[in-house]
Design a protein around this motif. Structure first.
Motif, PDB file in Angstrom:
ATOM      1  N   HIS A 244      39.268  39.126  31.138  1.00 52.40           N
ATOM      2  CA  HIS A 244      38.570  38.971  32.636  1.00 52.40           C
ATOM      3  C   HIS A 244      38.139  37.856  32.850  1.00 52.40           C
ATOM      4  CE1 HIS A 244      37.316  43.636  31.774  1.00 52.40           C
ATOM      5  NE2 HIS A 244      38.492  43.380  31.402  1.00 52.40           N
ATOM      6  N   ALA A 245      37.744  36.641  32.086  1.00 56.80           N
ATOM      7  CA  ALA A 245      37.297  35.480  32.626  1.00 56.80           C
ATOM      8  C   ALA A 245      38.517  34.758  33.211  1.00 56.80           C
ATOM      9  CB  ALA A 245      36.869  34.832  31.525  1.00 56.80           C
ATOM     10  N   THR A 246      39.820  34.925  33.048  1.00 58.82           N
ATOM     11  CA  THR A 246      40.924  34.304  33.735  1.00 58.82           C
ATOM     12  C   THR A 246      41.396  35.323  35.087  1.00 58.82           C
ATOM     13  OG1 THR A 246      42.810  35.843  32.378  1.00 58.82           O
ATOM     14  CG2 THR A 246      41.797  33.920  31.195  1.00 58.82           C
ATOM     15  N   GLN A 247      40.795  36.274  35.270  1.00 59.20           N
ATOM     16  CA  GLN A 247      41.226  37.116  36.507  1.00 59.20           C
ATOM     17  C   GLN A 247      39.955  36.906  37.479  1.00 59.20           C
ATOM     18  OE1 GLN A 247      44.080  38.811  36.390  1.00 59.20           O
ATOM     19  NE2 GLN A 247      44.336  37.434  34.738  1.00 59.20           N
ATOM     20  N   THR A 248      38.871  36.742  37.122  1.00 58.62           N
ATOM     21  CA  THR A 248      37.576  36.866  38.219  1.00 58.62           C
ATOM     22  C   THR A 248      37.807  35.568  39.180  1.00 58.62           C
ATOM     23  OG1 THR A 248      36.157  35.935  36.531  1.00 58.62           O
ATOM     24  CG2 THR A 248      36.187  38.113  36.749  1.00 58.62           C
ATOM     25  N   PRO A 249      38.363  34.474  38.635  1.00 55.25           N
ATOM     26  CA  PRO A 249      38.172  33.397  39.760  1.00 55.25           C
ATOM     27  C   PRO A 249      39.281  33.806  40.854  1.00 55.25           C
ATOM     28  CG  PRO A 249      38.095  32.495  37.440  1.00 55.25           C
ATOM     29  CD  PRO A 249      38.528  33.838  37.397  1.00 55.25           C
ATOM     30  N   ILE A 250      40.446  34.655  40.678  1.00 58.88           N
ATOM     31  CA  ILE A 250      41.400  35.110  41.760  1.00 58.88           C
ATOM     32  C   ILE A 250      40.511  35.601  42.800  1.00 58.88           C
ATOM     33  CG2 ILE A 250      43.342  36.495  42.303  1.00 58.88           C
ATOM     34  CD1 ILE A 250      44.387  36.259  39.539  1.00 58.88           C
ATOM     35  N   ILE A 251      39.711  36.315  42.463  1.00 65.07           N
ATOM     36  CA  ILE A 251      38.862  37.216  43.423  1.00 65.07           C
ATOM     37  C   ILE A 251      37.396  36.266  43.854  1.00 65.07           C
ATOM     38  CG2 ILE A 251      37.524  39.193  44.130  1.00 65.07           C
ATOM     39  CD1 ILE A 251      40.581  39.403  43.554  1.00 65.07           C
ATOM     40  N   SER A 252      37.200  35.250  43.107  1.00 65.40           N
ATOM     41  CA  SER A 252      36.190  34.228  43.522  1.00 65.40           C
ATOM     42  C   SER A 252      36.510  33.534  44.662  1.00 65.40           C
ATOM     43  CB  SER A 252      35.758  33.437  42.560  1.00 65.40           C
ATOM     44  OG  SER A 252      36.488  32.583  42.105  1.00 65.40           O
ATOM     45  N   ARG A 253      38.091  33.249  44.818  1.00 67.21           N
ATOM     46  CA  ARG A 253      38.595  32.651  46.104  1.00 67.21           C
ATOM     47  C   ARG A 253      38.834  33.614  47.229  1.00 67.21           C
ATOM     48  NH1 ARG A 253      43.041  28.469  43.141  1.00 67.21           N
ATOM     49  NH2 ARG A 253      41.499  27.886  41.229  1.00 67.21           N
ATOM     50  N   THR A 254      38.382  34.703  47.292  1.00 66.12           N
ATOM     51  CA  THR A 254      38.836  35.611  48.335  1.00 66.12           C
ATOM     52  C   THR A 254      37.631  36.295  48.650  1.00 66.12           C
ATOM     53  OG1 THR A 254      39.604  37.538  46.876  1.00 66.12           O
ATOM     54  CG2 THR A 254      41.213  35.900  47.575  1.00 66.12           C
ATOM     55  N   THR A 255      36.296  36.034  48.005  1.00 67.11           N
ATOM     56  CA  THR A 255      35.208  36.656  48.341  1.00 67.11           C
ATOM     57  C   THR A 255      34.541  35.947  49.692  1.00 67.11           C
ATOM     58  OG1 THR A 255      34.926  37.541  46.075  1.00 67.11           O
ATOM     59  CG2 THR A 255      32.933  37.529  47.464  1.00 67.11           C
ATOM     60  N   LYS A 256      33.899  36.994  50.731  1.00 65.17           N
ATOM     61  CA  LYS A 256      33.406  36.490  51.821  1.00 65.17           C
ATOM     62  C   LYS A 256      31.836  35.944  51.590  1.00 65.17           C
ATOM     63  CE  LYS A 256      36.323  39.295  54.948  1.00 65.17           C
ATOM     64  NZ  LYS A 256      35.977  40.345  56.078  1.00 65.17           N
ATOM     65  N   LYS A 257      31.222  36.591  50.977  1.00 67.87           N
ATOM     66  CA  LYS A 257      29.728  36.424  50.422  1.00 67.87           C
ATOM     67  C   LYS A 257      29.219  36.809  49.277  1.00 67.87           C
ATOM     68  CE  LYS A 257      28.782  35.403  54.860  1.00 67.87           C
ATOM     69  NZ  LYS A 257      28.114  34.064  55.283  1.00 67.87           N
ATOM     70  N   GLU A 258      28.146  36.078  48.800  1.00 66.61           N
ATOM     71  CA  GLU A 258      27.906  36.132  47.309  1.00 66.61           C
ATOM     72  C   GLU A 258      27.243  37.268  46.975  1.00 66.61           C
ATOM     73  OE1 GLU A 258      25.491  32.862  45.997  1.00 66.61           O
ATOM     74  OE2 GLU A 258      27.030  31.192  46.209  1.00 66.61           O
ATOM     75  N   LYS A 259      26.852  37.821  48.027  1.00 65.97           N
ATOM     76  CA  LYS A 259      26.330  39.249  48.064  1.00 65.97           C
ATOM     77  C   LYS A 259      26.948  40.277  47.665  1.00 65.97           C
ATOM     78  CE  LYS A 259      22.192  41.506  48.201  1.00 65.97           C
ATOM     79  NZ  LYS A 259      20.836  41.151  47.459  1.00 65.97           N
ATOM     80  N   GLN A 260      28.346  40.033  47.633  1.00 66.64           N
ATOM     81  CA  GLN A 260      29.286  40.985  47.330  1.00 66.64           C
ATOM     82  C   GLN A 260      29.596  40.874  45.980  1.00 66.64           C
ATOM     83  OE1 GLN A 260      32.404  39.811  50.149  1.00 66.64           O
ATOM     84  NE2 GLN A 260      31.215  40.636  52.039  1.00 66.64           N
ATOM     85  N   GLY A 261      29.087  39.864  45.140  1.00 67.71           N
ATOM     86  CA  GLY A 261      29.615  39.725  43.807  1.00 67.71           C
ATOM     87  C   GLY A 261      29.310  40.884  43.037  1.00 67.71           C
ATOM     88  N   ARG A 262      27.969  41.482  43.117  1.00 63.75           N
ATOM     89  CA  ARG A 262      27.654  42.751  42.142  1.00 63.75           C
ATOM     90  C   ARG A 262      28.558  43.682  42.100  1.00 63.75           C
ATOM     91  NH1 ARG A 262      23.412  47.010  41.830  1.00 63.75           N
ATOM     92  NH2 ARG A 262      22.820  46.246  44.265  1.00 63.75           N
ATOM     93  N   LYS A 263      29.100  44.153  43.271  1.00 63.21           N
ATOM     94  CA  LYS A 263      29.984  45.199  43.318  1.00 63.21           C
ATOM     95  C   LYS A 263      31.314  44.922  42.857  1.00 63.21           C
ATOM     96  CE  LYS A 263      32.083  48.754  46.810  1.00 63.21           C
ATOM     97  NZ  LYS A 263      32.124  48.960  47.949  1.00 63.21           N
ATOM     98  N   ILE A 264      31.765  43.780  43.129  1.00 65.62           N
ATOM     99  CA  ILE A 264      33.324  43.250  42.717  1.00 65.62           C
ATOM    100  C   ILE A 264      33.249  43.066  41.523  1.00 65.62           C
ATOM    101  CG2 ILE A 264      34.843  41.515  42.930  1.00 65.62           C
ATOM    102  CD1 ILE A 264      33.861  41.223  46.117  1.00 65.62           C
ATOM    103  N   PHE A 265      32.262  42.185  40.961  1.00 63.83           N
ATOM    104  CA  PHE A 265      32.432  41.677  39.553  1.00 63.83           C
ATOM    105  C   PHE A 265      31.949  42.788  38.516  1.00 63.83           C
ATOM    106  CE2 PHE A 265      32.757  37.722  42.046  1.00 63.83           C
ATOM    107  CZ  PHE A 265      34.014  37.578  41.573  1.00 63.83           C
ATOM    108  N   TYR A 266      30.428  42.895  38.655  1.00 62.36           N
ATOM    109  CA  TYR A 266      29.713  43.756  37.594  1.00 62.36           C
ATOM    110  C   TYR A 266      30.073  45.184  37.981  1.00 62.36           C
ATOM    111  CZ  TYR A 266      25.647  45.204  34.855  1.00 62.36           C
ATOM    112  OH  TYR A 266      24.735  45.436  33.851  1.00 62.36           O
ATOM    113  N   GLY A 267      30.138  45.787  39.101  1.00 66.28           N
ATOM    114  CA  GLY A 267      30.363  47.207  39.288  1.00 66.28           C
ATOM    115  C   GLY A 267      31.931  47.586  38.852  1.00 66.28           C
ATOM    116  N   MET A 268      33.093  46.534  39.093  1.00 62.00           N
ATOM    117  CA  MET A 268      34.441  47.023  38.632  1.00 62.00           C
ATOM    118  C   MET A 268      34.512  47.106  36.966  1.00 62.00           C
ATOM    119  SD  MET A 268      35.603  48.115  41.149  1.00 62.00           S
ATOM    120  CE  MET A 268      34.004  48.447  41.778  1.00 62.00           C
TER     121      MET A 268
END
Length: 483
Positions: A244-268
């Motif tokens: 997963h640590a090799t995959q999350t940076p793909i989406i860290s480059r397409t995330t609009k706001k930091e507040k979305q991180g909990r749903k995207i990273f923790y939630g998934m």
């Protein structure tokens, strides 16, 4: 079914409680610009919606892990539920969230760059080799796995070689094209298929009254099997996985706001754990006990279990759709595995990726090596991969712990699961036949001593970094803006 339902409930509660706590500890800055905008290049750095990012993240991290791993883990009995729930809430989701958010704060950097910054420059080279090797293995295995499942689904009417070629062609396109052109458009549909199939199997288990076993002291250690540490290397993606640590940076480059991180990273990660719970329950309850499950696994592997469960729960048509949902998993991790490998290599050698030719010259050798690897028996290599996978998770958790320690925040949320898994990875390699093949009691002692030494070194480095005011977040005013 009480254990099963309680596990699902705890996972959901964990997202809204512990997930919120982890977010508060990290301290999101929603007004801060993200790499998606500051480094926009039309290829890897592209702002995308939260729902699209979430679905891509789920499919990126899943692979066959939340299906095949829990099916194999079902042989250990209901203790598998315990590891999925505790592991996902307190280790896996924390791992994914911190990796993704720290990457956002550092230009969308991948794990080797983060390890270099927070754990020392030597770690950059070590993790770079680990990460690229992991991704090549994942990408290659996830060529043959979906191809084999599709070959069976088509009753052998299409040659396996043709299917493998088609999968490779898709991977090449997904690796080279801008992320919003193929991955961004197809993943929402793939994700819907995955979720519908998993929910369908879960509902089927409940409606048919499947005899899902309850966790008790009697079955906590079934048939005296060596549950620890093996279960942590059997069920990975459904609880904790360094992949997963090799995959999350793909989406860290397409995330609009930091507040979305909990749903995207923790939630998934929590969503993936729920999928893992469903398939673990199916494995435990539908084959007349562990002996029956073992027979099916011996005859056709986890794929055979998936096929039988899907048809039994959903009928011929629904079962076929469910199997397709499982086929999607390795395909949607295989393509991003190669994409991540390209990005990591480009980052390591500082090669800009806006030009198609720059992406192509990195991708060609990767796919050439992968074609060669498809001819090799992966049984032994995959055992090493399991160990390397969890070792990578430990590195990522210690990166998170260092970040929080220097920031004078609650670093225990990452250090505790990281230390626990460090004991496990050292103990495993000391005891395993692919490692040093030492007796388990000696392996446990070695794991404990090795962990104590590495933990001491971590605190020495952490205090030095804090004293030297190690810059945690890159100043966005210094980021290069790409038109």
């Amino acid at each position: 079914m009480y254990t099963f339902f309680a596990g699902i409930a705890l996972l959901i509660i964990g997202y809204f409680t512990y997930g919120k706590f982890v977010e508060k500890v990290f301290g999101v800055k929603n007004e801060r610009d993200t790499p998606a905008y500051v480094n926009a290049d039309g290829v890897d750095y592209i702002p995308m919606s939260t729902s699209k990012n979430s679905m891509i993240q789920l499919l990126n991290i899943a692979g066959t892990g939340p299906v095949f791993g829990p099916i194999m883990g079902a042989l250990y009995g209901p203790v598998a539920f315990l590891w999925i729930v505790i592991g996902a809430i307190f280790a896996g989701a924390v791992h994914d969230y911190l990796t993704g958010m720290i990457s956002i704060r550092n230009r969308g950097a991948h794990l080797p760059e983060l390890a270099s910054k927070f754990l020392g420059k030597v770690m950059k080279h070590v993790v770079n080799v680990f990460a690229v090797l992991l991704l090549l293995l994942v990408g290659t295995v996830f060529v043959s796995t979906p191809a084999s499942l599709l070959h069976v689904l088509m009753n052998g009417k299409v040659a396996l070689g043709i299917i493998i070629g088609a999968v490779f062609l898709y991977y090449i396109l997904a690796t080279l094209m801008p992320i919003d052109k193929i991955i961004g458009r197809l993943y929402p549909y793939f994700g819907a298929l995955l979720l519908i199939s998993a929910v369908g199997v879960g509902v089927g288990l409940v409606v048919t009254g499947a005899p899902i076993p309850e966790l008790s002291l009697k079955n906590f250690h079934p048939d005296h099997l060596p549950v620890f540490p093996l279960i942590f290397f059997t069920i990975t993606c459904g609880a904790l996985s360094g992949f997963h640590a090799t995959q999350t940076p793909i989406i860290s480059r397409t995330t609009k706001k930091e507040k979305q991180g909990r749903k995207i990273f923790y939630g998934m990660m929590i969503a993936e754990a729920i999928i893992a719970m469903i398939w673990a329950a199916a494995g435990m309850s539908l084959f007349g006990g562990y002996a029956g499950l073992n027979e099916v696994l011996a005859a056709g592997g986890p794929g055979a279990v998936v096929s039988e469960v899907s048809v039994a729960m959903l009928g011929a048509i629904g079962g076929t759709l469910a199997i397709l949902g499982v086929v999607v998993l390795p395909i949607t991790s295989g393509d991003t595995a190669f994409r991540s490998a390209r990005m990591i290599i480009a980052e390591y050698f500082n090669i800009a990726q806006k030009k198609f030719s720059s992406r192509l010259w990195i991708a060609i050798p990767l796919f050439a090596i992968s074609v060669v690897l498809t001819q090799i028996d992966f049984n032994v290599l995959w055992r090493y991969f399991s160990w390397a996978n969890q070792s990578t998770a430990v590195i990522a958790l210690f990166v998170g712990a260092m970040y929080l320690y220097v920031a004078k925040k609650n670093y225990f949320i990452s250090l505790v699961p990281g230390t626990f898994m460090l004991v496990m990875v050292i103990t495993y390699i000391l005891n395993a036949q692919i490692g040093f093949n030492l007796p388990m009691n000696i392996a446990w002692v070695g794991g404990s001593i090795g962990t104590a030494i590495l933990l001491a070194l971590f605190f020495v480095a952490a205090k030095k970094n804090r004293a030297n005011h190690l810059p945690l977040d890159e100043d966005i005013s210094d980021w290069n803006r790409v038109a």
